[in-house]
Design an enzyme around this catalytic site. Structure first.
Site, mmCIF file in Angstrom:
data_model
loop_
_atom_site.group_PDB
_atom_site.id
_atom_site.type_symbol
_atom_site.label_atom_id
_atom_site.label_comp_id
_atom_site.label_asym_id
_atom_site.label_seq_id
_atom_site.Cartn_x
_atom_site.Cartn_y
_atom_site.Cartn_z
ATOM 1 N N ASN A 71 0.682 -1.137 0.029
ATOM 2 C CA ASN A 71 -0.182 -0.060 0.034
ATOM 3 C C ASN A 71 0.847 1.231 0.036
ATOM 4 O O ASN A 71 0.625 2.252 -0.575
ATOM 5 C CB ASN A 71 -0.969 -0.018 1.251
ATOM 6 C CG ASN A 71 -0.308 -0.107 2.571
ATOM 7 O OD1 ASN A 71 0.883 -0.577 2.927
ATOM 8 N ND2 ASN A 71 -1.174 0.305 3.949
ATOM 9 N N LYS A 83 12.249 -7.537 1.736
ATOM 10 C CA LYS A 83 11.467 -8.317 0.991
ATOM 11 C C LYS A 83 10.193 -7.517 0.706
ATOM 12 O O LYS A 83 9.386 -7.240 1.250
ATOM 13 C CB LYS A 83 10.784 -9.485 1.514
ATOM 14 C CG LYS A 83 10.226 -10.503 0.682
ATOM 15 C CD LYS A 83 9.231 -11.521 1.354
ATOM 16 C CE LYS A 83 7.839 -10.784 1.793
ATOM 17 N NZ LYS A 83 7.088 -10.260 0.563
ATOM 18 N N ALA A 113 6.473 -6.219 -1.176
ATOM 19 C CA ALA A 113 5.440 -6.971 -1.415
ATOM 20 C C ALA A 113 5.452 -7.547 -2.936
ATOM 21 O O ALA A 113 5.800 -6.868 -3.757
ATOM 22 C CB ALA A 113 4.157 -6.329 -1.209
ATOM 23 N N GLU A 134 4.211 -3.089 12.582
ATOM 24 C CA GLU A 134 3.072 -2.060 12.243
ATOM 25 C C GLU A 134 1.917 -2.880 11.652
ATOM 26 O O GLU A 134 1.983 -3.288 10.567
ATOM 27 C CB GLU A 134 3.653 -1.252 11.358
ATOM 28 C CG GLU A 134 4.783 -0.311 12.000
ATOM 29 C CD GLU A 134 4.571 0.522 12.906
ATOM 30 O OE1 GLU A 134 3.376 0.757 13.423
ATOM 31 O OE2 GLU A 134 5.460 1.060 13.639
ATOM 32 N N CYS A 190 -3.447 1.224 7.027
ATOM 33 C CA CYS A 190 -3.826 0.714 8.260
ATOM 34 C C CYS A 190 -4.605 1.794 9.254
ATOM 35 O O CYS A 190 -4.866 1.445 10.167
ATOM 36 C CB CYS A 190 -2.437 0.375 8.994
ATOM 37 S SG CYS A 190 -1.760 -0.993 7.908
ATOM 38 N N GLU A 205 -11.113 -4.663 9.673
ATOM 39 C CA GLU A 205 -10.430 -3.917 8.954
ATOM 40 C C GLU A 205 -11.113 -3.842 7.694
ATOM 41 O O GLU A 205 -10.887 -5.115 6.829
ATOM 42 C CB GLU A 205 -8.904 -4.013 9.095
ATOM 43 C CG GLU A 205 -8.095 -2.837 8.537
ATOM 44 C CD GLU A 205 -6.810 -3.336 8.672
ATOM 45 O OE1 GLU A 205 -6.239 -4.166 8.730
ATOM 46 O OE2 GLU A 205 -5.947 -2.142 8.795
#
Ligand code: SIN
Length: 487
Positions: A158, A181, A183, A257, A291, A388
């Site tokens: 994101n 690494k 996404a 996070e 988030c 969420e």
């Protein structure tokens, strides 16, 4: 294949970056543009073995990087910051192409991401130790701060740049080396960052990137390899819990996070126009895929109808489409499955008695473009409020008084960000202190910045990123005592 055309063509990298060199691999995977579904480019598919190699390289590089004077580390980070700022056009285009967010948001993220490099280039020179008043006269005591060691970073799609620089800049400033690494949906920004790092003289092995379409074996290696002394992760709570368990046998330091379920509380004394403005920013930024997105709007009964009316009017103005179009406010979701899941949540809420004020469907372009949606008469126990959403859906719940607002807001295992709109200063303080959240924004819908600590309470995470607190995550505290001074 619609290969991106950049002003600086060398920023489009498709190989793994290890030990300061590009390493092509026989196995590749396709990175797609979520707006068109078209493949952009084939990228090296990193393996567990390659990750092990990168960790060993990072460990070897740590020996000299930790001894590099702080001023020199600071200057290198500063040059990296300047290179990222200078490459804003290309980086923003890459981001919009692989992630989908509108170009103006991509540009903002490039600047936000660069700001961490700038901030930690400054912090690198201020990692001070301490002297302690000793309890015996023949002793002197001190506290040293030393870099943790090799860091493994698992970063999300994101925010393909900022979530890397927020970790890597702090790690490098402290004297750690890092294996990232990125996404699988968004490796191109990470690789472009690596190219810029190489150009500005980040030494070989200090910053490494393993793109992969197989997150599990690569993530497993980062979590279990004994040479990795710290894991830093941004992503969902579910994945974070699994990574924590994997890190336990080697007792790694961790920064997590994780997910959020941000309440956005509007009290009757709020400036309602400002609250609507803030709600649009906090809810629909990145199509609701952050988030810290406002996950549930809690509105006091006496102003509910007026607020909803104004919110719906503002939502009507949002243009959804391909992020490259400058008129677009909101891009697609990351892929069709994500869009389907979001609309499924809306469906379940409507079945449970929620009312649709606007949206609730794909746009004319179809999946993964979801119309900005407002639901009313949402009850806290509905999944659209309790879980969420990670999509452009604003569920509105009515509350009667301050006590009820706080109870609803805290009635979740999450504790990342919360937003409050009110004018009564007493109420503002009471509510801020009562909210079990790592970040509370009052009368604003935006809170992210390199100068403030980002992180959550409860199941939203461990540790803080950014700000002067961010460096603590990458240093060990060593106590030294010097005895025998009186003899
Ligand atoms: C996130 O959603 O993980 C980060 C959001 C931000 O830094 O603003």
């Amino acid at each position: 294949m619609t290969r991106p055309t950049l002003e600086d063509a060398e920023l489009l990298r498709v190989d793994a970056f290890i030990n300061g060199r590009w390493q092509s691999l026989p196995d590749t995977f396709l990175v797609k543009n979520p707006s068109t579904g078209s493949p952009l480019v084939a990228v090296a598919n990193g393996s567990r073995e390659l990750t092990r190699e990168a960790i060993e390289v990072a460990s070897a590089a740590f020996a000299s990087w930790r001894r590099t004077p702080a001023k020199e580390r600071s200057e290198i980070l500063r040059r990296w910051f300047e290179a990222v700022v200078a490459a804003e056009d290309d980086l923003a285009l890459l981001m919009t192409l692989e992630q989908g967010k509108p170009l103006h948001e991509s540009r903002a993220e490039v600047r936000y991401g660069a700001a961490f490099l700038e901030w930690f280039s400054e912090e690198a020179r201020r990692i001070y130790g301490d002297t302690l008043p000793a309890e015996k006269s023949d002793r002197r005591m001190m506290v040293l701060k030393e870099p943790v060691g090799v860091v493994g970073a698992i970063t999300p799609w994101n925010f393909p740049i900022a979530m890397i620089t927020r970790k890597a800049a702090a790690a490098l400033a402290a004297g750690c080396t890092i294996v990232v690494k990125p996404a699988e949906d968004t490796p191109l920004c990470a690789l472009a960052l690596a190219e810029l790092a190489r150009r500005v003289g980040v030494p070989a092995g200090v910053f490494n990137v393993i793109p992969t379409a197989e997150p599990n074996p690569v993530g497993h290696e980062l979590c279990t390899h004994p040479l990795v002394r710290k894991l830093t992760f941004t992503g969902s709570t579910k994945v974070g819990q699994a990574l924590l368990a994997k890190c336990a046998p080697t007792v790694k330091r961790v920064t997590m996070e994780l997910g959020g379920n941000a309440p956005f509380i509007v009290f009757e004394d709020a400036d309602l126009d400002a609250a609507v403005h803030g709600a649009i920013a906090a809810k629909f930024r990145n199509a609701g895929q952050t988030c810290i997105c406002a996950n549930r709007l809690l509105v006091q009964a006496s102003v509910h109808d007026t607020f909803v009316e104004k919110l719906v009017a503002a939502v009507k103005q949002l243009v959804v489409g391909d992020g490259r179009d400058p008129a677009v406010h909101m891009g697609p979701l990351i892929h069709e499955e994500a869009a389907h899941n979001v609309l499924q949540m809306v469906e379940t809420a409507l079945d449970g008695g929620a009312q649709l004020a606007i949206g609730g469907q794909y746009t004319r372009r179809g999946a993964p473009f979801v119309s900005p949606t407002v639901l009313t008469q949402v009850r806290p126990e509905m999944s659209v409020s309790a879980e969420e959403i990670f999509g452009p859906v604003a569920p509105v719940t009515v509350f009667q008084d301050e006590k009820e607002a706080i109870e609803i807001a805290n009635g979740t295992p999450y504790g990342l960000a919360a937003y409050v709109y009110a004018r009564d200063i007493g109420r503002v303080w009471r509510v801020m202190e009562s909210l079990e959240y790592g970040m509370v924004a009052i009368n604003t819908g935006t809170l992210s910045t390199e100068v403030a600590p980002f992180g959550g309470m409860k199941q939203s995470g461990l540790g803080r990123e950014g700000s002067h607190y961010g460096i603590d995550e990458y240093v060990e505290i060593k106590y030294g005592v010097l005895g025998g001074l009186d003899t």
